[in-house]
Design a protein around this motif. Structure first.
Motif, PDB file in Angstrom:
ATOM      1  N   GLN A 140       0.846  -1.198   0.000  1.00 57.49           N
ATOM      2  CA  GLN A 140       0.000   0.000   0.000  1.00 57.49           C
ATOM      3  C   GLN A 140       0.880   1.246   0.000  1.00 57.49           C
ATOM      4  O   GLN A 140       1.811   1.363   0.797  1.00 57.49           O
ATOM      5  CB  GLN A 140      -0.884  -0.006   1.247  1.00 57.49           C
ATOM      6  N   THR A 141       0.584   2.164  -0.898  1.00 54.20           N
ATOM      7  CA  THR A 141       1.420   3.369  -1.014  1.00 54.20           C
ATOM      8  C   THR A 141       0.712   4.628  -0.531  1.00 54.20           C
ATOM      9  O   THR A 141       1.355   5.646  -0.316  1.00 54.20           O
ATOM     10  CB  THR A 141       1.852   3.574  -2.477  1.00 54.20           C
ATOM     11  N   GLU A 142      -0.608   4.560  -0.360  1.00 49.99           N
ATOM     12  CA  GLU A 142      -1.362   5.736   0.076  1.00 49.99           C
ATOM     13  C   GLU A 142      -1.925   5.514   1.474  1.00 49.99           C
ATOM     14  O   GLU A 142      -2.156   4.375   1.893  1.00 49.99           O
ATOM     15  CB  GLU A 142      -2.507   6.023  -0.903  1.00 49.99           C
ATOM     16  N   THR A 143      -2.169   6.601   2.179  1.00 54.15           N
ATOM     17  CA  THR A 143      -2.752   6.519   3.516  1.00 54.15           C
ATOM     18  C   THR A 143      -4.226   6.127   3.416  1.00 54.15           C
ATOM     19  O   THR A 143      -4.982   6.708   2.638  1.00 54.15           O
ATOM     20  CB  THR A 143      -2.632   7.866   4.251  1.00 54.15           C
ATOM     21  N   VAL A 144      -4.629   5.122   4.201  1.00 49.59           N
ATOM     22  CA  VAL A 144      -6.009   4.637   4.190  1.00 49.59           C
ATOM     23  C   VAL A 144      -6.731   5.172   5.419  1.00 49.59           C
ATOM     24  O   VAL A 144      -6.222   5.059   6.544  1.00 49.59           O
ATOM     25  CB  VAL A 144      -6.053   3.090   4.202  1.00 49.59           C
TER      26      VAL A 144
ATOM     27  N   LEU B 249     -10.054   0.654   7.211  1.00 47.22           N
ATOM     28  CA  LEU B 249      -9.081  -0.411   7.440  1.00 47.22           C
ATOM     29  C   LEU B 249      -9.786  -1.653   7.976  1.00 47.22           C
ATOM     30  O   LEU B 249     -10.506  -1.591   8.970  1.00 47.22           O
ATOM     31  CB  LEU B 249      -8.008   0.044   8.427  1.00 47.22           C
ATOM     32  N   LEU B 250      -9.597  -2.761   7.329  1.00 48.08           N
ATOM     33  CA  LEU B 250     -10.234  -4.016   7.725  1.00 48.08           C
ATOM     34  C   LEU B 250      -9.249  -4.866   8.516  1.00 48.08           C
ATOM     35  O   LEU B 250      -8.093  -5.032   8.119  1.00 48.08           O
ATOM     36  CB  LEU B 250     -10.710  -4.783   6.491  1.00 48.08           C
ATOM     37  N   ASP B 251      -9.718  -5.379   9.655  1.00 44.10           N
ATOM     38  CA  ASP B 251      -8.899  -6.280  10.471  1.00 44.10           C
ATOM     39  C   ASP B 251      -9.011  -7.696   9.927  1.00 44.10           C
ATOM     40  O   ASP B 251     -10.092  -8.137   9.522  1.00 44.10           O
ATOM     41  CB  ASP B 251      -9.351  -6.242  11.928  1.00 44.10           C
TER      42      ASP B 251
ATOM     43  N   LEU C 229       3.443 -21.348   9.231  1.00 43.18           N
ATOM     44  CA  LEU C 229       3.091 -20.710   7.963  1.00 43.18           C
ATOM     45  C   LEU C 229       1.907 -19.766   8.106  1.00 43.18           C
ATOM     46  O   LEU C 229       1.800 -18.786   7.364  1.00 43.18           O
ATOM     47  CB  LEU C 229       2.808 -21.781   6.906  1.00 43.18           C
ATOM     48  N   ALA C 230       1.014 -20.031   9.066  1.00 42.51           N
ATOM     49  CA  ALA C 230      -0.078 -19.084   9.329  1.00 42.51           C
ATOM     50  C   ALA C 230       0.495 -17.765   9.834  1.00 42.51           C
ATOM     51  O   ALA C 230       0.046 -16.680   9.426  1.00 42.51           O
ATOM     52  CB  ALA C 230      -1.056 -19.664  10.347  1.00 42.51           C
ATOM     53  N   VAL C 231       1.486 -17.843  10.718  1.00 43.79           N
ATOM     54  CA  VAL C 231       2.130 -16.626  11.204  1.00 43.79           C
ATOM     55  C   VAL C 231       2.844 -15.924  10.054  1.00 43.79           C
ATOM     56  O   VAL C 231       2.820 -14.688   9.948  1.00 43.79           O
ATOM     57  CB  VAL C 231       3.122 -16.934  12.343  1.00 43.79           C
ATOM     58  N   HIS C 232       3.453 -16.694   9.179  1.00 43.97           N
ATOM     59  CA  HIS C 232       4.174 -16.070   8.063  1.00 43.97           C
ATOM     60  C   HIS C 232       3.211 -15.362   7.111  1.00 43.97           C
ATOM     61  O   HIS C 232       3.532 -14.274   6.607  1.00 43.97           O
ATOM     62  CB  HIS C 232       4.998 -17.093   7.298  1.00 43.97           C
ATOM     63  N   LEU C 233       2.041 -15.939   6.887  1.00 44.02           N
ATOM     64  CA  LEU C 233       1.049 -15.248   6.066  1.00 44.02           C
ATOM     65  C   LEU C 233       0.608 -13.970   6.767  1.00 44.02           C
ATOM     66  O   LEU C 233       0.472 -12.919   6.132  1.00 44.02           O
ATOM     67  CB  LEU C 233      -0.156 -16.149   5.799  1.00 44.02           C
ATOM     68  N   ARG C 234       0.395 -14.059   8.062  1.00 44.19           N
ATOM     69  CA  ARG C 234       0.035 -12.860   8.844  1.00 44.19           C
ATOM     70  C   ARG C 234       1.095 -11.781   8.696  1.00 44.19           C
ATOM     71  O   ARG C 234       0.794 -10.602   8.464  1.00 44.19           O
ATOM     72  CB  ARG C 234      -0.163 -13.261  10.302  1.00 44.19           C
ATOM     73  N   ASN C 235       2.378 -12.174   8.793  1.00 43.06           N
ATOM     74  CA  ASN C 235       3.469 -11.208   8.654  1.00 43.06           C
ATOM     75  C   ASN C 235       3.493 -10.578   7.265  1.00 43.06           C
ATOM     76  O   ASN C 235       3.743  -9.379   7.110  1.00 43.06           O
ATOM     77  CB  ASN C 235       4.810 -11.882   8.937  1.00 43.06           C
ATOM     78  N   THR C 236       3.231 -11.395   6.250  1.00 39.09           N
ATOM     79  CA  THR C 236       3.229 -10.898   4.873  1.00 39.09           C
ATOM     80  C   THR C 236       2.108  -9.891   4.664  1.00 39.09           C
ATOM     81  O   THR C 236       2.310  -8.830   4.056  1.00 39.09           O
ATOM     82  CB  THR C 236       3.085 -12.061   3.881  1.00 39.09           C
ATOM     83  N   LEU C 237       0.920 -10.199   5.181  1.00 40.71           N
ATOM     84  CA  LEU C 237      -0.206  -9.275   5.054  1.00 40.71           C
ATOM     85  C   LEU C 237       0.063  -7.976   5.804  1.00 40.71           C
ATOM     86  O   LEU C 237      -0.252  -6.880   5.321  1.00 40.71           O
ATOM     87  CB  LEU C 237      -1.481  -9.931   5.593  1.00 40.71           C
ATOM     88  N   GLN C 238       0.660  -8.098   6.960  1.00 35.14           N
ATOM     89  CA  GLN C 238       0.967  -6.906   7.754  1.00 35.14           C
ATOM     90  C   GLN C 238       1.995  -6.041   7.035  1.00 35.14           C
ATOM     91  O   GLN C 238       1.887  -4.803   7.018  1.00 35.14           O
ATOM     92  CB  GLN C 238       1.492  -7.330   9.127  1.00 35.14           C
ATOM     93  N   LYS C 239       2.979  -6.685   6.435  1.00 28.45           N
ATOM     94  CA  LYS C 239       4.017  -5.962   5.713  1.00 28.45           C
ATOM     95  C   LYS C 239       3.446  -5.217   4.507  1.00 28.45           C
ATOM     96  O   LYS C 239       3.935  -4.143   4.143  1.00 28.45           O
ATOM     97  CB  LYS C 239       5.111  -6.930   5.255  1.00 28.45           C
ATOM     98  N   SER C 240       2.393  -5.769   3.903  1.00 29.22           N
ATOM     99  CA  SER C 240       1.820  -5.149   2.706  1.00 29.22           C
ATOM    100  C   SER C 240       1.197  -3.785   2.999  1.00 29.22           C
ATOM    101  O   SER C 240       1.066  -2.952   2.101  1.00 29.22           O
ATOM    102  CB  SER C 240       0.769  -6.073   2.078  1.00 29.22           C
ATOM    103  N   GLY C 241       0.775  -3.556   4.253  1.00 30.65           N
ATOM    104  CA  GLY C 241       0.236  -2.262   4.639  1.00 30.65           C
ATOM    105  C   GLY C 241      -1.187  -1.992   4.185  1.00 30.65           C
ATOM    106  O   GLY C 241      -1.671  -0.861   4.310  1.00 30.65           O
ATOM    107  N   HIS C 242      -1.886  -3.017   3.702  1.00 29.19           N
ATOM    108  CA  HIS C 242      -3.248  -2.814   3.187  1.00 29.19           C
ATOM    109  C   HIS C 242      -4.317  -2.951   4.270  1.00 29.19           C
ATOM    110  O   HIS C 242      -5.487  -2.640   4.014  1.00 29.19           O
ATOM    111  CB  HIS C 242      -3.555  -3.845   2.090  1.00 29.19           C
ATOM    112  N   TRP C 243      -3.941  -3.418   5.466  1.00 27.80           N
ATOM    113  CA  TRP C 243      -4.934  -3.835   6.442  1.00 27.80           C
ATOM    114  C   TRP C 243      -4.806  -3.091   7.757  1.00 27.80           C
ATOM    115  O   TRP C 243      -3.812  -2.409   8.015  1.00 27.80           O
ATOM    116  CB  TRP C 243      -4.825  -5.351   6.656  1.00 27.80           C
ATOM    117  N   GLY C 244      -5.824  -3.276   8.597  1.00 25.10           N
ATOM    118  CA  GLY C 244      -5.765  -2.743   9.946  1.00 25.10           C
ATOM    119  C   GLY C 244      -4.828  -3.616  10.760  1.00 25.10           C
ATOM    120  O   GLY C 244      -3.631  -3.671  10.532  1.00 25.10           O
ATOM    121  N   THR C 245      -5.401  -4.339  11.735  1.00 22.23           N
ATOM    122  CA  THR C 245      -4.607  -5.292  12.513  1.00 22.23           C
ATOM    123  C   THR C 245      -4.765  -6.676  11.898  1.00 22.23           C
ATOM    124  O   THR C 245      -5.846  -7.057  11.469  1.00 22.23           O
ATOM    125  CB  THR C 245      -5.078  -5.314  13.976  1.00 22.23           C
TER     126      THR C 245
END
Length: 408
Positions: free
Chosen positions: A32-36, A41-43, A83-99
């Protein structure tokens, strides 16, 4: 008649081709490059993956069948959490989501729930079935993702922070982000509202059970909204915030497990990949040598029957016979070597285990200690939440922390 053994002899020098080169980490994570705005923001809740094996102690017959197909119980259970934690980390890194949380099960605490089942994983090949749906019941993803790793995928100096299966997680994250970006701001806020009211209905079906109805399609629709100043609804929102706090504390368990398992699991997968490639080649070599061995022996017998009994005929016949026997013996050695590889993987799988810290929740000076598995702690917490809500106990003073002493 003599042509047959000569063909068999010629087959002894035939070789097999190698694999095509693969490019490691070829899928880029879209960030994500823009402020949401916060209200858009979806958790996200990433449920611990289904390992594809039975819970609890596995019966001997089932265990043997799993091992035969290359699935090792301890490794697979570790993978399901890791791997569930790794997917969580990847989603968090993407910056598209809330928590983004790793969770023991689906929950209306999250606006989007992601579940997944590991279909295959041996270090070389990885296949995952993923389902993601929002609080309304709309399916965002229902698909399989797979990758075949390249040897360079495991080079952590060259690819720091990238999991060997990273391409799969980047694809999932990118697909979710594309689906989210296609929604209007109003629709995202609607998802958040439905999630809040579903949580309220779970907590107090008497007060909020008729605010959200599940239609025949399986989706959830708003039938009415509570008043903005409804004290009961405001209280459910307060409870939901405490739920988020507890889930974040649970998440620490998963993150600790992830960090503690990282080096061992990475080493296992790298070794497993080498073993998987070796086993695959050995299986092919074993079958090939068996066929050649039989051909050589049959050719020797046929040549003996067709020969005139001269010295050269005897030499060719004996050569074919010895070559055939040698090849069959080689095939058996390959089978034994394969079993050594399988045993090595099984021993590696025994090194994984987990210890879950108890969580202590202090509410208005009263301590509640949750022990057992993460799933058990979460269930006990949800029950306590409901009791506190019904008893209208205050939430002004809430502290949560993991116990220093591990529960045994």
């Amino acid at each position: 008649m003599r042509a047959f053994p000569l063909v068999a002899l010629g087959l002894l020098v035939v070789g097999c081709g190698g694999d095509l080169a693969l490019v490691p980490h070829s899928v880029t994570l879209v960030e994500q490059t823009e402020t949401v705005p916060e209200d858009e923001l979806l958790d996200v809740g990433v449920v611990v993956f289904d390992p594809g094996i039975p819970d609890g102690e596995v019966e001997k017959e089932v265990l043997e069948a799993l091992i035969e197909e290359g699935t090792f119980v301890h490794v697979r259970r570790t993978e399901a959490r890791y791997l569930a934690v790794h997917l969580r980390n990847t989603l968090q890194k993407s910056g598209h989501w809330g928590t983004v949380w790793t969770m023991p099960g689906e929950s209306s605490s999250a606006d989007i729930n992601i579940t997944a089942a590991i279909l295959y994983s041996d270090g070389e090949r990885f296949r995952l079935r993923v389902h993601a749906a929002d609080a309304i019941g709309n399916t965002w993803i229902d698909d399989e993702y797979e990758v075949k790793t390249a040897p360079g995928s495991f080079n952590r100096q060259q690819y720091p922070g990238l999991d060997p299966y990273q391409d799969v997680f980047n694809r999932i994250a990118n697909d979710l982000a594309a689906r989210k970006d296609a929604l209007s701001a109003e629709h995202k806020r609607h998802i958040r509202t439905v999630a809040q009211l579903r949580f309220a209905a779970d907590l107090s079906p008497e007060a909020f059970g008729d605010h959200v109805v599940q239609e025949q399609s399986g989706q959830y629709a708003l039938s009415r909204l509570p008043a903005d100043d409804d004290p009961q609804f405001q209280r459910t929102l307060q409870v939901r915030q405490r739920e988020h706090l507890f889930v974040e504390t649970l998440n620490e368990h998963y993150v600790d497990f992830y960090e503690n398992s990282k080096d061992a699991y990475h080493a296992w997968r790298e070794t497993a990949r080498e073993e998987a490639v070796a086993i695959r080649k050995l299986e092919g070599s074993s079958r090939w040598n068996t066929v050649l061995g039989i051909l050589a022996i049959v050719g020797s017998v046929a040549y003996e029957l067709a020969s005139d009994g001269d010295l050269m005929d005897d030499v060719i016949s004996d050569t074919l016979m010895y070559s055939g026997a040698s090849l069959l013996n080689s095939a058996e050695l390959h089978r034994q070597e394969k079993q050594i590889h399988v045993s090595a993987l099984e021993e590696l799988s025994q090194s994984f285990d987990e210890e879950i810290k108890p969580i202590v929740v202090e509410i208005e000076g009263v301590q509640h200690r949750f022990t057992g598995t993460v799933e058990a702690q979460y269930e006990d917490w949800r029950e306590l939440l409901r009791q506190i809500y019904l008893q209208e106990t205050g939430f002004d003073s809430v502290q949560m922390y993991t116990d220093v002493l591990r529960d045994h």
